[in-house]
Design an enzyme around this catalytic site. Structure first.
Site, PDB file in Angstrom:
ATOM      1  N   TYR A  33      -3.111  48.556  45.771  1.00  0.00           N
ATOM      2  CA  TYR A  33      -3.293  49.390  46.955  1.00  0.00           C
ATOM      3  C   TYR A  33      -4.016  50.676  46.611  1.00  0.00           C
ATOM      4  O   TYR A  33      -4.171  51.028  45.435  1.00  0.00           O
ATOM      5  CB  TYR A  33      -1.942  49.691  47.622  1.00  0.00           C
ATOM      6  CG  TYR A  33      -1.103  50.736  46.909  1.00  0.00           C
ATOM      7  CD1 TYR A  33      -0.456  50.453  45.714  1.00  0.00           C
ATOM      8  CD2 TYR A  33      -0.977  52.023  47.423  1.00  0.00           C
ATOM      9  CE1 TYR A  33       0.307  51.414  45.057  1.00  0.00           C
ATOM     10  CE2 TYR A  33      -0.214  52.993  46.779  1.00  0.00           C
ATOM     11  CZ  TYR A  33       0.421  52.674  45.595  1.00  0.00           C
ATOM     12  OH  TYR A  33       1.153  53.627  44.942  1.00  0.00           O
ATOM     13  N   LYS A 149      -2.890  50.121  39.884  1.00  0.00           N
ATOM     14  CA  LYS A 149      -2.190  50.631  41.071  1.00  0.00           C
ATOM     15  C   LYS A 149      -1.622  49.454  41.866  1.00  0.00           C
ATOM     16  O   LYS A 149      -2.176  49.054  42.900  1.00  0.00           O
ATOM     17  CB  LYS A 149      -3.136  51.493  41.910  1.00  0.00           C
ATOM     18  CG  LYS A 149      -2.395  52.414  42.878  1.00  0.00           C
ATOM     19  CD  LYS A 149      -3.285  53.514  43.365  1.00  0.00           C
ATOM     20  CE  LYS A 149      -2.653  54.331  44.490  1.00  0.00           C
ATOM     21  NZ  LYS A 149      -1.436  55.042  44.123  1.00  0.00           N
ATOM     22  N   GLU A 182       4.383  60.947  34.244  1.00  0.00           N
ATOM     23  CA  GLU A 182       3.853  61.357  35.556  1.00  0.00           C
ATOM     24  C   GLU A 182       4.997  61.375  36.554  1.00  0.00           C
ATOM     25  O   GLU A 182       6.141  61.087  36.196  1.00  0.00           O
ATOM     26  CB  GLU A 182       2.750  60.385  36.007  1.00  0.00           C
ATOM     27  CG  GLU A 182       3.242  58.958  36.193  1.00  0.00           C
ATOM     28  CD  GLU A 182       2.139  57.986  36.613  1.00  0.00           C
ATOM     29  OE1 GLU A 182       1.149  58.418  37.215  1.00  0.00           O
ATOM     30  OE2 GLU A 182       2.318  56.783  36.342  1.00  0.00           O
ATOM     31  N   LEU A 207      -0.919  56.466  35.823  1.00  0.00           N
ATOM     32  CA  LEU A 207      -2.029  56.080  36.692  1.00  0.00           C
ATOM     33  C   LEU A 207      -3.089  57.186  36.602  1.00  0.00           C
ATOM     34  O   LEU A 207      -2.759  58.374  36.660  1.00  0.00           O
ATOM     35  CB  LEU A 207      -1.532  55.968  38.139  1.00  0.00           C
ATOM     36  CG  LEU A 207      -2.612  55.608  39.153  1.00  0.00           C
ATOM     37  CD1 LEU A 207      -2.976  54.129  39.038  1.00  0.00           C
ATOM     38  CD2 LEU A 207      -2.155  55.929  40.572  1.00  0.00           C
TER      39      LEU A 207
HETATM   40  N1  PDD Z   1       0.522  57.723  44.825  1.00  0.00           N
HETATM   41  N2  PDD Z   1       0.822  58.435  39.838  1.00  0.00           N
HETATM   42  C1  PDD Z   1       1.452  57.567  40.652  1.00  0.00           C
HETATM   43  C2  PDD Z   1       2.549  56.726  40.082  1.00  0.00           C
HETATM   44  C3  PDD Z   1       1.079  57.459  41.995  1.00  0.00           C
HETATM   45  O1  PDD Z   1       1.703  56.581  42.807  1.00  0.00           O
HETATM   46  C4  PDD Z   1       0.052  58.296  42.512  1.00  0.00           C
HETATM   47  C5  PDD Z   1      -0.396  58.224  43.939  1.00  0.00           C
HETATM   48  C6  PDD Z   1      -0.566  59.200  41.621  1.00  0.00           C
HETATM   49  C7  PDD Z   1      -1.691  60.106  42.067  1.00  0.00           C
HETATM   50  O2  PDD Z   1      -2.863  59.362  42.272  1.00  0.00           O
HETATM   51  P1  PDD Z   1      -3.984  59.815  43.318  1.00  0.00           P
HETATM   52  O3  PDD Z   1      -4.393  61.200  42.953  1.00  0.00           O
HETATM   53  O4  PDD Z   1      -5.060  58.832  43.139  1.00  0.00           O
HETATM   54  O5  PDD Z   1      -3.337  59.751  44.675  1.00  0.00           O
HETATM   55  C8  PDD Z   1      -0.172  59.234  40.291  1.00  0.00           C
HETATM   56  C9  PDD Z   1       0.142  57.464  46.191  1.00  0.00           C
HETATM   57  C10 PDD Z   1      -0.277  58.688  46.918  1.00  0.00           C
HETATM   58  C11 PDD Z   1       1.256  56.691  46.879  1.00  0.00           C
HETATM   59  O6  PDD Z   1       1.782  55.792  46.260  1.00  0.00           O
HETATM   60  O7  PDD Z   1       1.566  56.972  48.044  1.00  0.00           O
END
Ligand code: PDD
Length: 288
Positions: A33, A149, A182, A207
């Site tokens: 996703y 992801k 993270e 991620l």
């Molecule tokens: N989550 N690490 C994890 C485990 C995440 O699920 C996310 C983002 C990030 C940040 O990634 P980005 O900057 O590309 O949004 C880091 C999204 C927002 C979610 O699951 O809703």
């Protein structure tokens, strides 16, 4: 207004949108996703999000079921139909529907593609920025391919719930060496005593966030020092600033971790500077 979702080639009422009970996303979390921010009717960092989607699909050997330009048309259409000016879209691709079997289904099984969109309340985000958020630390108990992801987010959901029950908004994962990986749905950053911004390298254990990459662009533009360097929980507790990033929130200051106050307990200046400059530096794609 009726919310609209895109499901496998059709725009349907959100309330009626559904996939088959034998979708492999539902049975095996066999899917990937993206979540992408929309601000002032502009999609933020779309190219990077689609590049990462492509990487996730390749890693799991799921075919791109539609051309990238067609997918962009669908995303824009969903945003327009839902009248999103400030908010986000959610895009999910699974390996598709097949009789339950752990091994991959027959070649030609069509991946399932779903796109939804929603508006967010800028007031809620502004309040979190003004007040900062609280976090807890939790052991990182995820598999070692968190660089992909995937929709397999059970550990993340349990960690966020644990944070919620502790009166916090984010859970920060810690690896067996005591180093921060993270957040449950964010990347984690700290500012050290010299003003350098640190975050864990993205080769392993996290991620590679799109906001993380964007923040590095912003830091470069503002001539701030960023180092990809893992840090311990102890070091984070002594930081000048801690903040988290994600596409839905850009950059939230963290003012308390495990009940301990970070710095003076108020949001710091570095995260604020970055937040203010973020959209000027980011790639913007009109929804029109
Ligand atoms: N989550 N690490 C994890 C485990 C995440 O699920 C996310 C983002 C990030 C940040 O990634 P980005 O900057 O590309 O949004 C880091 C999204 C927002 C979610 O699951 O809703």
């Amino acid at each position: 207004m009726t919310r609209i979702a895109y499901v496998n080639g059709r725009y349907v009422r959100h309330a009626d949108a559904s996939v088959h009970i034998e979708d492999r996303g539902y049975q095996f979390a066999d899917g990937v996703y993206e979540v992408c921010e929309v601000r002032h009717a502009m999609i933020v960092d779309l190219t990077r999000h689609l590049d990462r989607l492509g990487r996730s699909l390749t890693e799991l050997r799921i075919d791109w079921s539609m051309h990238r330009s067609a997918l962009v048309m669908v995303i824009r259409e969903v945003l327009r139909r839902n009248r999103v000016r400030n908010g986000l879209f959610y895009l999910q691709v699974t390996r598709g529907v097949a009789k339950r079997d752990h091994v991959f289904p027959a070649k030609g099984t069509r991946p399932s593609v779903v796109v939804t969109a929603k508006s967010t309340d800028p007031g809620v985000i502004a309040a979190k920025n003004a007040n900062g958020i609280r976090a807890i630390t939790v052991p990182d108990n995820r598999w070692d391919r968190v660089d992909i992801k995937t929709v397999g987010l059970l550990s993340n959901a349990l960690a966020r719930q644990q944070a919620r029950e502790a009166g916090a908004q984010e859970a920060i994962y810690v690896d067996p060496d005591g180093l921060v990986t993270e957040g449950a749905a964010t990347n984690v950053w700290m500012v050290d005593a010299d003003g350098a911004i640190l975050t864990r390298p993205a080769e392993h254990g996290i991620l590679k966030g799109i906001t993380r990459s964007g923040l590095m662009d912003v830091a470069r533009a503002l001539e701030l020092t960023v180092r990809e360097e893992a840090f311990s929980v102890e070091k984070m507790m002594d930081a000048r600033e801690v903040f988290i990033t994600a596409a839905t929130s850009i950059c939230f200051p963290v003012i308390e971790i495990d009940g301990r106050t970070i710095a003076n307990g108020h949001p710091g200046g570095v995260s604020q500077k970055i937040r203010e400059a973020f959209f000027d530096v980011a790639e913007k794609t009109s929804i029109w």
